[in-house]
Design an enzyme around this catalytic site. Sequence first.
Site, mmCIF file in Angstrom:
data_model
loop_
_atom_site.group_PDB
_atom_site.id
_atom_site.type_symbol
_atom_site.label_atom_id
_atom_site.label_comp_id
_atom_site.label_asym_id
_atom_site.label_seq_id
_atom_site.Cartn_x
_atom_site.Cartn_y
_atom_site.Cartn_z
ATOM 1 N N GLU A 51 0.820 -1.218 0.000
ATOM 2 C CA GLU A 51 0.000 0.000 0.000
ATOM 3 C C GLU A 51 0.851 1.264 0.000
ATOM 4 O O GLU A 51 0.444 2.295 -0.523
ATOM 5 C CB GLU A 51 -0.956 0.020 1.201
ATOM 6 C CG GLU A 51 -2.109 -0.971 1.103
ATOM 7 C CD GLU A 51 -1.793 -2.322 1.708
ATOM 8 O OE1 GLU A 51 -0.599 -2.588 2.015
ATOM 9 O OE2 GLU A 51 -2.727 -3.128 1.882
ATOM 10 N N PHE B 58 -11.345 -7.542 13.662
ATOM 11 C CA PHE B 58 -10.224 -7.944 12.813
ATOM 12 C C PHE B 58 -9.860 -6.831 11.821
ATOM 13 O O PHE B 58 -10.731 -6.288 11.153
ATOM 14 C CB PHE B 58 -10.579 -9.237 12.069
ATOM 15 C CG PHE B 58 -9.494 -9.692 11.138
ATOM 16 C CD1 PHE B 58 -8.250 -10.086 11.640
ATOM 17 C CD2 PHE B 58 -9.689 -9.710 9.763
ATOM 18 C CE1 PHE B 58 -7.241 -10.489 10.786
ATOM 19 C CE2 PHE B 58 -8.676 -10.112 8.902
ATOM 20 C CZ PHE B 58 -7.451 -10.509 9.416
ATOM 21 N N GLN B 59 -8.597 -6.544 11.719
ATOM 22 C CA GLN B 59 -8.064 -5.496 10.834
ATOM 23 C C GLN B 59 -8.730 -4.149 11.075
ATOM 24 O O GLN B 59 -8.972 -3.392 10.140
ATOM 25 C CB GLN B 59 -8.168 -5.916 9.356
ATOM 26 C CG GLN B 59 -7.231 -7.071 9.037
ATOM 27 C CD GLN B 59 -7.015 -7.315 7.550
ATOM 28 O OE1 GLN B 59 -7.906 -7.112 6.745
ATOM 29 N NE2 GLN B 59 -5.829 -7.773 7.190
ATOM 30 N N LYS C 63 -17.746 -0.736 5.788
ATOM 31 C CA LYS C 63 -18.319 -1.710 4.853
ATOM 32 C C LYS C 63 -19.833 -1.560 4.693
ATOM 33 O O LYS C 63 -20.363 -1.694 3.589
ATOM 34 C CB LYS C 63 -17.977 -3.115 5.344
ATOM 35 C CG LYS C 63 -18.422 -4.199 4.392
ATOM 36 C CD LYS C 63 -17.449 -5.357 4.429
ATOM 37 C CE LYS C 63 -17.823 -6.405 3.398
ATOM 38 N NZ LYS C 63 -16.672 -7.256 3.105
ATOM 39 N N MET D 55 24.204 9.500 2.836
ATOM 40 C CA MET D 55 23.963 10.791 3.465
ATOM 41 C C MET D 55 24.219 10.726 4.969
ATOM 42 O O MET D 55 24.848 11.621 5.555
ATOM 43 C CB MET D 55 22.536 11.262 3.178
ATOM 44 C CG MET D 55 22.238 12.654 3.696
ATOM 45 S SD MET D 55 23.343 13.905 3.007
ATOM 46 C CE MET D 55 22.421 14.398 1.556
#
Lengths: 552, 175
Positions: free
Chosen positions: A51, A113-114, A163, A466
Amino acid sequence: MLLTGCEIIMEVLAEQGVDTVFGYPGGQVLNIYDALYKNQHRIKHVLTAHEQGASHAADGYSRASGKVGVCIATSGPGATNLMTGLATAHADSIPVVAITGNVPMELIGTDSFQEVDTIGLSIPVTKHSFLVKSIDTLAYTLREAFRFAKSGRPGPVLVDIPKNVQVAKTEYEPMGEVEKTPDISPDKDLLDEAVKLINNCKKPVIYCGGGVINGNCSEYIEPLAEKCGAYGVFSMMGLTAMDCENPRHLGMSGMHGRYAATKTLTQADLVLAAGVRFTERATGNKAKFAEHAKIIHLDIDPAEHGKNIDADLKILGNLKESLKYIFENIDEKSNPQWDNEVEKYKAKENENRVETNALMPWNVIETVNKKTSDDTNIATDVGQHQMWVAQYYKFKKPRTHLTSGGLGTMGYGMGAAIGACLATKRRTVLFTGDGSFGMNLNELATAVSQNLPLTVVILNNNRLGMIRQWQSLFFDNHFMATVLDRKTDFVKLADAFGAKGYRAENIEELNSALDKAFALNSPCVIDCIIPNDENVLPMVPPNGSVENMIIK
Amino acid sequence: MKNTLSIVVTNQPGVLTRISSLFSQRDFNIDTFTSGKTEDDDYARITITASGDSRKKDQMIKQISKLYDVKKVEVMQPENTILRELLIVKVSASGEKLREILDAASVFRSKVVDMSPGSVCIEITGETSKIDAFLNYIKDYGILEYCRTGLIAVQRGKQCLFEHKKNSKNETKTA
């Protein structure tokens, strides 16, 4: 039309002119993906490897095209993975709309969940975020997200859709693309004052930031500089506001800016600052920043006035209007003494150059530069290579430089380059380092499956260069965790991903690899072996000024 | 320097989080924070007192103004503002001490709202300095607990902070 929430999402995306979205499916966006399945003829979904890659791709898509980039992720880890990309877009004021699915409203707050507090996470890294609690507000909210993302100072907006809202049904009324809210017009009296200051000065500088690119007004910078005999100095985000090969383009100033740019800014008696926010990396010690100059600060965001620098004249409003008015009303003039002075600073820059056939950061970039066209997109990751690109690449057009300026996100480049390829259908070159590339090289898979004309040039010094540079300059050479004892073979890695891979250890090899890469319309990785102890110079140490500049 | 900010926001869940998050993001210090409904159900009004010099004050106003849900922000001018906060304090007292506390309460024009064997609850409203003075006076009598609301502020005279119905609905945020 009675539609489900997911169908409404598709309709609103289509009405907003969105033809490409970047994302990754998951449990709470299954319905959205089903709607995407049915809308493939008008909305292309690009599956990324992660993602984070999707959020950077949406950002890169936006930077290259000027349109709003869109990314989609599921709840929980999908949403947390988006956040780095949203923070990156936020720091650089890039308009992105992120759509996340969430668990149904009745499960929110139950640690299901999630489930994660997506809105809570998004607050500090977005311009705004919306939780859509009812189907009745879905279409309005999505349109608001697009409007708010692109209006005023742009930025990322997240829309979190549980949802149950995705599957609920309501009447949908079609609408056209939402217009951005008209910008505030600059105050004419203040602009007249700016014109007077410019007419009366002898050492003018135009200091451009990302606002010039975002505001699509770079066309005014060159004529303005030429009309009043000013020089262009740029923040990294503003580098493409003027053709880099114009002798009035002095390049980037600041910590790793070019000597002439930083020195000229210090000596100027007038700085016309356009869409720039004076961060500490760009200014160094603020008390010594442009200390002899009257500063005119043009910006669309009122909060930038007085935040980092208290300018002598602050002009709020649409940048294009301000620049156009100033350009049309200033007197034509030349400043021969100023030209002589700046020429001296420029001459000093070239003193360190040693021509060599071995690969050095600057000749890698210049060799690539010779083979690219004016509108090749150049993406970078973050670190030494990013600064070298800013110093040596000759950008010709706005929106061709994609880099994480504000947040400094290593791993930004792959996603951004993919987004730029898809937005412009043109070749994109990603300059990266072996450290940055290691962060999100998984997106090579995306570039391969999309068959993109993407050339990855790795400036491989086998170091986290760097940070190593800071350890070398400020920490007595304590090279902690910056020497990469990795045995990654980037040529084989490219091959394993289904891309082409070449290694270059000198200029001939690089030229031949580039010829092969540019003959392809598919991804290619060129591993350029550069010395492992090159520093980015010049360097103004933190909170320093041109007097403290390290040149050799 | 103490600043009193009055903020009108859309009456939505999560708005307070956004305001307080902004204060911590920008290292602005909140001294008091109160929020409640207004004469219009669509809006809530927040009063924040925060310390900061004029540069910080300027940034506070500008940064708060940029938030999507914020409709109006104003720094209240002390000389032209009614400022009030409410304190409820529970003091342990009986006998002679109780008498003294009740005397003090009446001098400060406060109200006794509860009494039980050995304790008394007193309610007092006023500007912060008055409440501080009262607390200072009774502290030696044994304060069991107290709770204060933080300041609310309203401008004197006819002028209002926000004209809700007339212009607000079509107002849209940009920056």
